[in-house]
Design a protein around this motif. Structure first.
Motif, PDB file in Angstrom:
ATOM      1  N   CYS A  40       0.841  -1.199   0.000  1.00  0.00           N
ATOM      2  CA  CYS A  40       0.000   0.000   0.000  1.00  0.00           C
ATOM      3  C   CYS A  40       0.875   1.249   0.000  1.00  0.00           C
ATOM      4  CB  CYS A  40      -0.936  -0.012   1.202  1.00  0.00           C
ATOM      5  SG  CYS A  40      -2.005  -1.459   1.237  1.00  0.00           S
ATOM      6  N   MET A  41       1.183   1.711  -1.191  1.00  0.00           N
ATOM      7  CA  MET A  41       2.110   2.832  -1.350  1.00  0.00           C
ATOM      8  C   MET A  41       1.406   4.045  -1.944  1.00  0.00           C
ATOM      9  SD  MET A  41       5.364   0.845  -2.840  1.00  0.00           S
ATOM     10  CE  MET A  41       5.348  -0.924  -2.705  1.00  0.00           C
ATOM     11  N   ASP A  42       2.123   5.131  -1.971  1.00  0.00           N
ATOM     12  CA  ASP A  42       1.613   6.383  -2.531  1.00  0.00           C
ATOM     13  C   ASP A  42       1.697   6.312  -4.056  1.00  0.00           C
ATOM     14  OD1 ASP A  42       0.718   8.970  -2.816  1.00  0.00           O
ATOM     15  OD2 ASP A  42       2.669   9.868  -2.446  1.00  0.00           O
ATOM     16  N   TYR A  43       0.790   5.551  -4.648  1.00  0.00           N
ATOM     17  CA  TYR A  43       0.787   5.361  -6.097  1.00  0.00           C
ATOM     18  C   TYR A  43       0.253   6.598  -6.810  1.00  0.00           C
ATOM     19  CZ  TYR A  43       1.670   0.428  -5.338  1.00  0.00           C
ATOM     20  OH  TYR A  43       2.228  -0.753  -4.967  1.00  0.00           O
ATOM     21  N   SER A  44       0.621   6.693  -8.075  1.00  0.00           N
ATOM     22  CA  SER A  44       0.028   7.689  -8.961  1.00  0.00           C
ATOM     23  C   SER A  44      -0.850   6.935  -9.940  1.00  0.00           C
ATOM     24  CB  SER A  44       1.120   8.470  -9.692  1.00  0.00           C
ATOM     25  OG  SER A  44       1.842   9.271  -8.782  1.00  0.00           O
ATOM     26  N   ILE A  45      -1.990   7.524 -10.242  1.00  0.00           N
ATOM     27  CA  ILE A  45      -2.966   6.838 -11.090  1.00  0.00           C
ATOM     28  C   ILE A  45      -3.363   7.732 -12.256  1.00  0.00           C
ATOM     29  CG2 ILE A  45      -3.825   5.332  -9.270  1.00  0.00           C
ATOM     30  CD1 ILE A  45      -6.113   7.282  -8.775  1.00  0.00           C
ATOM     31  N   LEU A  46      -3.929   7.110 -13.261  1.00  0.00           N
ATOM     32  CA  LEU A  46      -4.390   7.839 -14.445  1.00  0.00           C
ATOM     33  C   LEU A  46      -5.560   8.758 -14.090  1.00  0.00           C
ATOM     34  CD1 LEU A  46      -4.358   4.837 -16.943  1.00  0.00           C
ATOM     35  CD2 LEU A  46      -2.757   6.765 -16.930  1.00  0.00           C
ATOM     36  N   PRO A  47      -5.709   9.854 -14.814  1.00  0.00           N
ATOM     37  CA  PRO A  47      -6.850  10.746 -14.560  1.00  0.00           C
ATOM     38  C   PRO A  47      -8.201  10.016 -14.580  1.00  0.00           C
ATOM     39  CG  PRO A  47      -5.290  11.834 -15.988  1.00  0.00           C
ATOM     40  CD  PRO A  47      -4.800  10.415 -15.826  1.00  0.00           C
ATOM     41  N   LEU A  48      -8.368   9.069 -15.475  1.00  0.00           N
ATOM     42  CA  LEU A  48      -9.615   8.307 -15.540  1.00  0.00           C
ATOM     43  C   LEU A  48      -9.902   7.623 -14.203  1.00  0.00           C
ATOM     44  CD1 LEU A  48     -11.999   6.937 -16.964  1.00  0.00           C
ATOM     45  CD2 LEU A  48     -10.378   5.249 -17.861  1.00  0.00           C
ATOM     46  N   GLU A  49      -8.914   6.986 -13.636  1.00  0.00           N
ATOM     47  CA  GLU A  49      -9.110   6.324 -12.338  1.00  0.00           C
ATOM     48  C   GLU A  49      -9.358   7.347 -11.240  1.00  0.00           C
ATOM     49  OE1 GLU A  49      -7.342   2.310 -11.228  1.00  0.00           O
ATOM     50  OE2 GLU A  49      -5.664   3.409 -12.127  1.00  0.00           O
ATOM     51  N   TYR A  50      -8.568   8.386 -11.247  1.00  0.00           N
ATOM     52  CA  TYR A  50      -8.680   9.423 -10.229  1.00  0.00           C
ATOM     53  C   TYR A  50     -10.107   9.965 -10.160  1.00  0.00           C
ATOM     54  CZ  TYR A  50      -7.738  13.758  -7.698  1.00  0.00           C
ATOM     55  OH  TYR A  50      -7.756  14.775  -6.777  1.00  0.00           O
ATOM     56  N   TYR A  51     -10.628  10.398 -11.306  1.00  0.00           N
ATOM     57  CA  TYR A  51     -11.963  11.014 -11.321  1.00  0.00           C
ATOM     58  C   TYR A  51     -13.077   9.992 -11.120  1.00  0.00           C
ATOM     59  CZ  TYR A  51      -9.805  15.437 -12.195  1.00  0.00           C
ATOM     60  OH  TYR A  51      -9.042  16.576 -12.046  1.00  0.00           O
ATOM     61  N   SER A  52     -12.870   8.774 -11.545  1.00  0.00           N
ATOM     62  CA  SER A  52     -13.860   7.734 -11.284  1.00  0.00           C
ATOM     63  C   SER A  52     -13.958   7.465  -9.781  1.00  0.00           C
ATOM     64  CB  SER A  52     -13.481   6.449 -12.020  1.00  0.00           C
ATOM     65  OG  SER A  52     -14.391   5.427 -11.707  1.00  0.00           O
ATOM     66  N   ILE A  53     -12.805   7.357  -9.124  1.00  0.00           N
ATOM     67  CA  ILE A  53     -12.787   7.131  -7.674  1.00  0.00           C
ATOM     68  C   ILE A  53     -13.381   8.336  -6.948  1.00  0.00           C
ATOM     69  CG2 ILE A  53     -11.290   6.844  -5.654  1.00  0.00           C
ATOM     70  CD1 ILE A  53      -9.374   5.265  -7.575  1.00  0.00           C
ATOM     71  N   ARG A  54     -12.951   9.535  -7.345  1.00  0.00           N
ATOM     72  CA  ARG A  54     -13.450  10.754  -6.704  1.00  0.00           C
ATOM     73  C   ARG A  54     -14.970  10.847  -6.822  1.00  0.00           C
ATOM     74  NH1 ARG A  54     -13.044  16.632  -9.271  1.00  0.00           N
ATOM     75  NH2 ARG A  54     -14.806  15.713 -10.351  1.00  0.00           N
ATOM     76  N   ASP A  55     -15.476  10.645  -8.032  1.00  0.00           N
ATOM     77  CA  ASP A  55     -16.919  10.769  -8.258  1.00  0.00           C
ATOM     78  C   ASP A  55     -17.706   9.683  -7.531  1.00  0.00           C
ATOM     79  OD1 ASP A  55     -16.238  12.960  -9.766  1.00  0.00           O
ATOM     80  OD2 ASP A  55     -16.677  12.021 -11.704  1.00  0.00           O
ATOM     81  N   ALA A  56     -17.153   8.478  -7.449  1.00  0.00           N
ATOM     82  CA  ALA A  56     -17.829   7.391  -6.731  1.00  0.00           C
ATOM     83  C   ALA A  56     -17.890   7.703  -5.237  1.00  0.00           C
ATOM     84  CB  ALA A  56     -17.119   6.071  -6.978  1.00  0.00           C
ATOM     85  N   LEU A  57     -16.810   8.233  -4.695  1.00  0.00           N
ATOM     86  CA  LEU A  57     -16.815   8.604  -3.279  1.00  0.00           C
ATOM     87  C   LEU A  57     -17.813   9.726  -3.023  1.00  0.00           C
ATOM     88  CD1 LEU A  57     -12.972   8.511  -2.495  1.00  0.00           C
ATOM     89  CD2 LEU A  57     -14.701   6.796  -1.890  1.00  0.00           C
ATOM     90  N   LYS A  58     -17.852  10.697  -3.923  1.00  0.00           N
ATOM     91  CA  LYS A  58     -18.819  11.803  -3.790  1.00  0.00           C
ATOM     92  C   LYS A  58     -20.250  11.282  -3.882  1.00  0.00           C
ATOM     93  CE  LYS A  58     -16.324  15.823  -5.583  1.00  0.00           C
ATOM     94  NZ  LYS A  58     -16.301  16.786  -6.688  1.00  0.00           N
ATOM     95  N   ALA A  59     -20.515  10.403  -4.853  1.00  0.00           N
ATOM     96  CA  ALA A  59     -21.869   9.873  -5.053  1.00  0.00           C
ATOM     97  C   ALA A  59     -22.357   9.113  -3.824  1.00  0.00           C
ATOM     98  CB  ALA A  59     -21.909   8.973  -6.287  1.00  0.00           C
TER      99      ALA A  59
END
Length: 175
Positions: A40-59
């Protein structure tokens, strides 16, 4: 853009299905369990993943509880050895502990497997059928991300941009 998010979720579902199959197949070698967070590290992810995760958490109106102090280099969403965004975690996190097959820098196939899991295993026994096809999944993810960044208006990204997942934690805290 919505189609890119749907494509990402289909890829993520495919990863979960394949990971489940490989977990069952390699069960006697896997020692991953609650509390094992070395991956479990400080990974960097693609914008698609970032915004999908962000929007799912918001929803879901989910604001993960974050640790007050974090080990340098570890994931900010790791609290008390548990992932606070487990259901929405990135693709890379869904494959941890499994044997991963990928093309190395010298154009030879390479295998990556957690030494905590596969410490009494003959690596010659790994095949295309019992390893995770990292390159194929990454290619699918990259192509979906390429479409996403072309259609995305909120911020301009290049298809090769990666966003540190810790930025997501900072964004969530400020909302």
């Amino acid at each position: 853009m919505q189609e890119s998010i749907k494509q990402y979720k289909r890829i993520r579902d495919k990863v979960d299905t394949l990971s489940g199959k490989l977990e069952a197949e390699h069960q006697k070698h896997l020692s991953c369990k609650m509390g094992c967070d070395l991956c479990c590290m400080d990974y960097s992810i693609l914008p698609l993943e970032y915004y999908s995760i962000r929007d799912a958490l918001k929803a879901r109106n989910l604001v993960p509880e974050l640790p007050s102090v974090n080990k340098p280099g570890s994931c900010v969403f790791l609290k008390d050895h548990k992932c606070t965004i487990y259901d929405e975690r990135p693709v890379i996190c869904r494959t941890h502990g499994l044997p991963l097959l990928f093309m190395g820098e010298d154009d030879n196939w390479e295998l990556s497997a957690c030494e905590l899991n596969f410490n009494n295993f003959d690596f010659a026994d790994f095949t295309n059928e019992n390893t995770f096809p990292q390159d194929r999944i990454n290619s699918e993810l990259f192509m979906a991300n390429e479409t996403f960044v072309q259609e995305f208006d909120e911020k301009k990204y290049d298809e090769f941009d990666l966003i540190p997942i810790r930025i997501l934690a900072e964004e969530i805290k400020t909302k």
